[in-house]
Design a protein around this motif. Structure first.
Motif, PDB file in Angstrom:
ATOM      1  N   TRP A 158      -3.835  59.064  33.921  1.00  0.00           N
ATOM      2  CA  TRP A 158      -4.501  58.437  35.422  1.00  0.00           C
ATOM      3  C   TRP A 158      -5.840  58.193  35.584  1.00  0.00           C
ATOM      4  CZ3 TRP A 158      -7.713  62.014  36.875  1.00  0.00           C
ATOM      5  CH2 TRP A 158      -7.438  64.180  36.096  1.00  0.00           C
ATOM      6  N   ARG A 165      -3.056  57.011  41.460  1.00  0.00           N
ATOM      7  CA  ARG A 165      -2.585  58.408  40.594  1.00  0.00           C
ATOM      8  C   ARG A 165      -3.772  59.392  40.798  1.00  0.00           C
ATOM      9  NH1 ARG A 165       2.084  59.655  40.129  1.00  0.00           N
ATOM     10  NH2 ARG A 165       2.516  62.153  38.876  1.00  0.00           N
ATOM     11  N   LEU A 222       1.279  63.144  45.771  1.00  0.00           N
ATOM     12  CA  LEU A 222       1.829  61.930  44.910  1.00  0.00           C
ATOM     13  C   LEU A 222       3.052  61.432  44.605  1.00  0.00           C
ATOM     14  CD1 LEU A 222       0.887  65.315  41.699  1.00  0.00           C
ATOM     15  CD2 LEU A 222       0.193  63.310  42.034  1.00  0.00           C
ATOM     16  N   ALA A 225       1.599  58.207  45.664  1.00  0.00           N
ATOM     17  CA  ALA A 225       1.199  57.553  44.574  1.00  0.00           C
ATOM     18  C   ALA A 225       1.730  56.349  43.459  1.00  0.00           C
ATOM     19  CB  ALA A 225       0.350  58.507  43.816  1.00  0.00           C
ATOM     20  N   PRO A 228       3.305  57.901  37.198  1.00  0.00           N
ATOM     21  CA  PRO A 228       2.957  58.205  35.926  1.00  0.00           C
ATOM     22  C   PRO A 228       2.845  57.128  35.116  1.00  0.00           C
ATOM     23  CG  PRO A 228       4.965  59.647  36.215  1.00  0.00           C
ATOM     24  CD  PRO A 228       4.404  58.935  37.756  1.00  0.00           C
TER      25      PRO A 228
END
Length: 270
Positions: A158, A165, A222, A225, A228
């Protein structure tokens, strides 16, 4: 720059032809975030293990003002919770941290003879943690990202590959730092001005609500966002591609050798 190196698409930006598929992906992302936060922060059981020793200490001390009995009971409860986790083969990191925290408090209070000092190591830890959240965020490596990166299987990707993120981790770390600083702003004056029972009950009351607020804000940041980047999956894919390339190369070499054998035989006979 390869497709894997490009920053992940920001949440809220739907590709052409989105709709139900996008909603499903967003739901899955939120579910993954919830599960990761639950694992990282211990969930309901972790909260119980955090609150119970202090609650035992202040309850017994409120009744009989016996520092030794209160401290030993709190430590015993922490050890029992750790043993239960070990027997169940559960994750013990939260129980271990609880035992060490209570043990430091017991030793400190026994050494000074002041029951309020049972709470001082934990208060100092909270202050240090608040500063760590803020300092690491200012340094560009927010602590929440360092903590949750391995849980999300993204490690530190990230930092350079997923700016959206990184921004979410920075916001979450600011939230944790400021909430813990506000908690310290309440507790430290009480340490000097209030008695042990008053400080103890305020500490018990302030254990869960600030924690839940910080976790909820982390989830909010998150969930909005970009997802991942699973670096473990990338490494596995790279290893499989390398193995496939080696197998294909070996197959080509084998085929070339087979095609070259008759010509070699004719050359020797001539």
């Amino acid at each position: 720059m390869t497709s894997l190196d490009k920053p992940t698409q920001d949440a809220g930006q739907s590709p052409p032809g989105g709709g139900r598929e996008d909603d499903g992906q967003a739901h899955d992302s939120r579910a993954v975030t919830e599960a990761a936060l639950f694992e990282a922060f211990g969930g309901i059981r972790g909260m119980v293990e955090t609150v119970l020793p202090g609650l035992i200490f202040v309850t017994i001390f409120t009744i009989n003002k016996d520092l030794h009995l209160s401290a030993i009971a709190a430590l015993a409860v922490s050890v029992v919770m750790l043993v239960v986790r070990l027997l169940r083969k559960d994750t013990v990191k939260h129980a271990f941290s609880g035992v060490f925290g209570v043990a430091f408090g017991v030793l400190f209070a026994m050494f000074t003879g002041n029951a309020k000092d049972f709470y001082l190591p934990g208060m100092l830890y909270t202050l240090g943690l608040a500063l760590a959240y803020i300092v690491t965020t200012l340094a560009g490596v927010p602590l929440i990202g360092l903590m949750l990166g391995p849980v999300f299987k993204e490690n530190l990707s990230w930092r350079t590959r997923n700016p959206g993120r990184k921004k979410a981790y920075a916001k979450a770390s600011w939230a944790w730092g400021l909430i813990l600083l506000a908690k310290c702003a309440i507790l430290f004056p009480l340490y000097w001005w209030a008695d042990t029972t008053q400080l103890g009950w305020v500490l018990v009351i302030l254990k869960i609500p600030p924690f839940l607020l910080a976790v909820w804000l982390t989830w909010v940041f998150l969930a909005k966002a970009p997802p991942p980047i699973d670096v473990f999956a990338e490494m596995e894919a790279a290893e499989k591609a390398e193995e496939a390339e080696k197998a294909a190369k070996a197959e080509r070499e084998g085929a070339a050798a087979e095609n070259g054998e008759p010509a070699a035989g004719r050359h020797r006979r001539g």
